[in-house]
Design a protein around this motif. Structure first.
Motif, PDB file in Angstrom:
ATOM      1  N   PHE A 103      34.192  46.277  31.791  1.00 42.07           N
ATOM      2  CA  PHE A 103      34.973  47.170  32.643  1.00 42.07           C
ATOM      3  C   PHE A 103      36.369  46.562  32.835  1.00 42.07           C
ATOM      4  CE2 PHE A 103      30.550  47.832  33.666  1.00 42.07           C
ATOM      5  CZ  PHE A 103      30.441  49.217  33.796  1.00 42.07           C
ATOM      6  N   MET A 104      37.381  47.283  32.424  1.00 45.31           N
ATOM      7  CA  MET A 104      38.753  46.804  32.530  1.00 45.31           C
ATOM      8  C   MET A 104      39.501  47.593  33.600  1.00 45.31           C
ATOM      9  SD  MET A 104      39.542  46.432  28.413  1.00 45.31           S
ATOM     10  CE  MET A 104      41.011  45.435  28.616  1.00 45.31           C
ATOM     11  N   TYR A 105      40.193  46.880  34.481  1.00 44.65           N
ATOM     12  CA  TYR A 105      41.062  47.484  35.500  1.00 44.65           C
ATOM     13  C   TYR A 105      40.265  48.308  36.516  1.00 44.65           C
ATOM     14  CZ  TYR A 105      43.958  46.374  31.472  1.00 44.65           C
ATOM     15  OH  TYR A 105      44.524  45.734  30.407  1.00 44.65           O
ATOM     16  N   VAL A 106      39.302  47.678  37.146  1.00 45.65           N
ATOM     17  CA  VAL A 106      38.436  48.386  38.092  1.00 45.65           C
ATOM     18  C   VAL A 106      38.739  47.959  39.525  1.00 45.65           C
ATOM     19  CG1 VAL A 106      36.593  48.637  36.397  1.00 45.65           C
ATOM     20  CG2 VAL A 106      36.580  46.668  37.926  1.00 45.65           C
ATOM     21  N   ASP A 107      38.285  48.784  40.458  1.00 46.30           N
ATOM     22  CA  ASP A 107      38.390  48.497  41.878  1.00 46.30           C
ATOM     23  C   ASP A 107      37.087  48.948  42.522  1.00 46.30           C
ATOM     24  OD1 ASP A 107      38.913  48.243  44.549  1.00 46.30           O
ATOM     25  OD2 ASP A 107      40.817  49.350  44.511  1.00 46.30           O
ATOM     26  N   ARG A 130      30.788  42.594  32.842  1.00 51.15           N
ATOM     27  CA  ARG A 130      31.950  41.776  33.161  1.00 51.15           C
ATOM     28  C   ARG A 130      33.092  42.716  33.500  1.00 51.15           C
ATOM     29  NH1 ARG A 130      33.663  37.645  28.814  1.00 51.15           N
ATOM     30  NH2 ARG A 130      32.572  39.002  27.330  1.00 51.15           N
ATOM     31  N   SER A 131      33.906  42.322  34.474  1.00 51.87           N
ATOM     32  CA  SER A 131      34.946  43.219  34.962  1.00 51.87           C
ATOM     33  C   SER A 131      36.269  42.488  35.181  1.00 51.87           C
ATOM     34  CB  SER A 131      34.525  43.854  36.292  1.00 51.87           C
ATOM     35  OG  SER A 131      33.343  44.607  36.151  1.00 51.87           O
ATOM     36  N   LEU A 132      37.373  43.200  34.925  1.00 45.11           N
ATOM     37  CA  LEU A 132      38.712  42.716  35.235  1.00 45.11           C
ATOM     38  C   LEU A 132      39.213  43.475  36.451  1.00 45.11           C
ATOM     39  CD1 LEU A 132      40.270  42.662  31.645  1.00 45.11           C
ATOM     40  CD2 LEU A 132      39.168  40.781  32.878  1.00 45.11           C
ATOM     41  N   ILE A 133      39.617  42.717  37.484  1.00 43.53           N
ATOM     42  CA  ILE A 133      40.098  43.326  38.719  1.00 43.53           C
ATOM     43  C   ILE A 133      41.501  42.814  39.030  1.00 43.53           C
ATOM     44  CG2 ILE A 133      37.777  43.616  39.627  1.00 43.53           C
ATOM     45  CD1 ILE A 133      38.266  41.164  41.402  1.00 43.53           C
ATOM     46  N   TYR A 147      33.532  38.444  37.248  1.00 44.06           N
ATOM     47  CA  TYR A 147      34.881  38.976  37.434  1.00 44.06           C
ATOM     48  C   TYR A 147      35.952  37.965  37.021  1.00 44.06           C
ATOM     49  CZ  TYR A 147      32.684  42.520  40.440  1.00 44.06           C
ATOM     50  OH  TYR A 147      31.894  43.531  40.941  1.00 44.06           O
ATOM     51  N   ARG A 148      37.090  38.522  36.600  1.00 42.81           N
ATOM     52  CA  ARG A 148      38.310  37.748  36.449  1.00 42.81           C
ATOM     53  C   ARG A 148      39.446  38.550  37.066  1.00 42.81           C
ATOM     54  NH1 ARG A 148      35.026  34.596  35.624  1.00 42.81           N
ATOM     55  NH2 ARG A 148      34.860  32.990  34.024  1.00 42.81           N
ATOM     56  N   SER A 201      41.655  33.826  36.262  1.00 41.00           N
ATOM     57  CA  SER A 201      40.773  33.031  37.116  1.00 41.00           C
ATOM     58  C   SER A 201      39.656  33.872  37.714  1.00 41.00           C
ATOM     59  CB  SER A 201      41.575  32.389  38.243  1.00 41.00           C
ATOM     60  OG  SER A 201      42.179  33.397  39.052  1.00 41.00           O
ATOM     61  N   GLN A 202      38.569  33.184  38.033  1.00 36.53           N
ATOM     62  CA  GLN A 202      37.455  33.836  38.716  1.00 36.53           C
ATOM     63  C   GLN A 202      37.767  33.939  40.206  1.00 36.53           C
ATOM     64  OE1 GLN A 202      33.443  32.227  37.961  1.00 36.53           O
ATOM     65  NE2 GLN A 202      33.093  32.324  40.177  1.00 36.53           N
ATOM     66  N   PRO A 203      37.425  35.071  40.836  1.00 36.52           N
ATOM     67  CA  PRO A 203      37.627  35.170  42.289  1.00 36.52           C
ATOM     68  C   PRO A 203      36.716  34.186  43.014  1.00 36.52           C
ATOM     69  CG  PRO A 203      36.353  37.035  41.486  1.00 36.52           C
ATOM     70  CD  PRO A 203      36.839  36.303  40.278  1.00 36.52           C
ATOM     71  N   SER A 204      37.143  33.787  44.213  1.00 32.94           N
ATOM     72  CA  SER A 204      36.397  32.766  44.948  1.00 32.94           C
ATOM     73  C   SER A 204      35.632  33.315  46.137  1.00 32.94           C
ATOM     74  CB  SER A 204      37.360  31.674  45.441  1.00 32.94           C
ATOM     75  OG  SER A 204      38.370  32.248  46.264  1.00 32.94           O
ATOM     76  N   LEU A 205      35.888  34.583  46.516  1.00 28.50           N
ATOM     77  CA  LEU A 205      35.151  35.144  47.643  1.00 28.50           C
ATOM     78  C   LEU A 205      35.130  36.653  47.569  1.00 28.50           C
ATOM     79  CD1 LEU A 205      37.042  35.999  50.704  1.00 28.50           C
ATOM     80  CD2 LEU A 205      38.251  34.383  49.243  1.00 28.50           C
ATOM     81  N   SER A 206      34.186  37.228  48.286  1.00 29.03           N
ATOM     82  CA  SER A 206      34.087  38.679  48.421  1.00 29.03           C
ATOM     83  C   SER A 206      34.061  39.049  49.891  1.00 29.03           C
ATOM     84  CB  SER A 206      32.815  39.205  47.744  1.00 29.03           C
ATOM     85  OG  SER A 206      32.599  40.575  48.082  1.00 29.03           O
TER      86      SER A 206
END
Length: 213
Positions: A103-107, A130-133, A147-148, A201-206
């Motif tokens: 998934f590319m460019y998701v929210d 796998r997703s790009l945000i 995620y990246r 980079s991978q996100p560090s929190l949600s």
């Protein structure tokens, strides 16, 4: 009218059992058995459900009780639920294949309950995501390693979904999904995804109130 011979032939093209068709069309194997044995004449709604299930896998019924594979390159899904329809299409095409969906460019904040349910069905099938945000977006529903974060100047929320030999792109104010079936295009998109993935980079929190790990 859908004949018993057409139904058997269509299953044969896909090497489907009755159980496979039942799952794809969301009807009972017993119903399919009865149709094929000629002991049950389906209602129009059931017939159309079966036809759509096969069409998702590029099998169509022709005149004179025929059946053939369709080789369409482009499929267009319209409506404000076109993304949800795309997830249903992914589910049909994967059909138990536990390969990866990109998934590319998701929210995730834009995901409705129905979209989340579609995601979870794919995950239950064994599909990997796998997703790009966008960088700074902390509304993340699924495990962080999936995620990246793409720098904001490169992010545009026009979603692309890459699965098997297909690429789906959301356009026209999120009311139309164009699905291209082409192995070379899908491979090119995967390579672009991998390059971005390797350099972000991978996100560090949600901060999502509910998460699905």
């Amino acid at each position: 009218m859908l004949t018993a011979a057409q139904l058997r032939a269509a299953r044969g093209l896909l090497d489907w059992t009755r159980a496979d068709l039942a799952k794809a069309a969301n009807i009972s194997p017993e119903t399919i058995k009865n149709i094929e044995h000629g002991t049950f004449r389906p209602q129009e709604a059931t017939t159309q459900t079966i036809i759509r299930a096969f069409a998702m896998h590029d099998v169509v019924f022709t005149e004179e009780e025929g059946v053939k594979r369709r080789r369409d390159t482009v499929t267009i899904l319209n409506g404000d639920d076109c993304y949800l329809k795309t997830l249903e299409h992914v589910e049909m095409i994967m059909h138990g294949d536990a390969s990866e969906v990109l998934f590319m460019y998701v929210d995730n904040a834009l995901s409705s309950d129905a979209v989340i349910e579609g995601d979870l069905r794919l995950r239950k099938m064994g599909c990997k995501f796998r997703s790009l945000i966008e960088e700074g977006n902390t509304y993340i529903l699924y495990p962080l390693p999936e995620y990246r974060c793409l720098p904001r100047r490169f992010f545009n929320n026009e979603v692309h979904v890459v699965y098997k030999d297909r690429v789906a792109t959301l356009i026209n104010k999120r009311e139309q999904m164009v699905i291209i079936r082409n192995g070379n295009i899908a491979d090119t998109m995967r390579k672009s995804f991998e390059f971005i993935w390797a350099h972000c980079s991978q996100p560090s929190l949600s901060t999502a109130k509910k998460r699905y790990d």
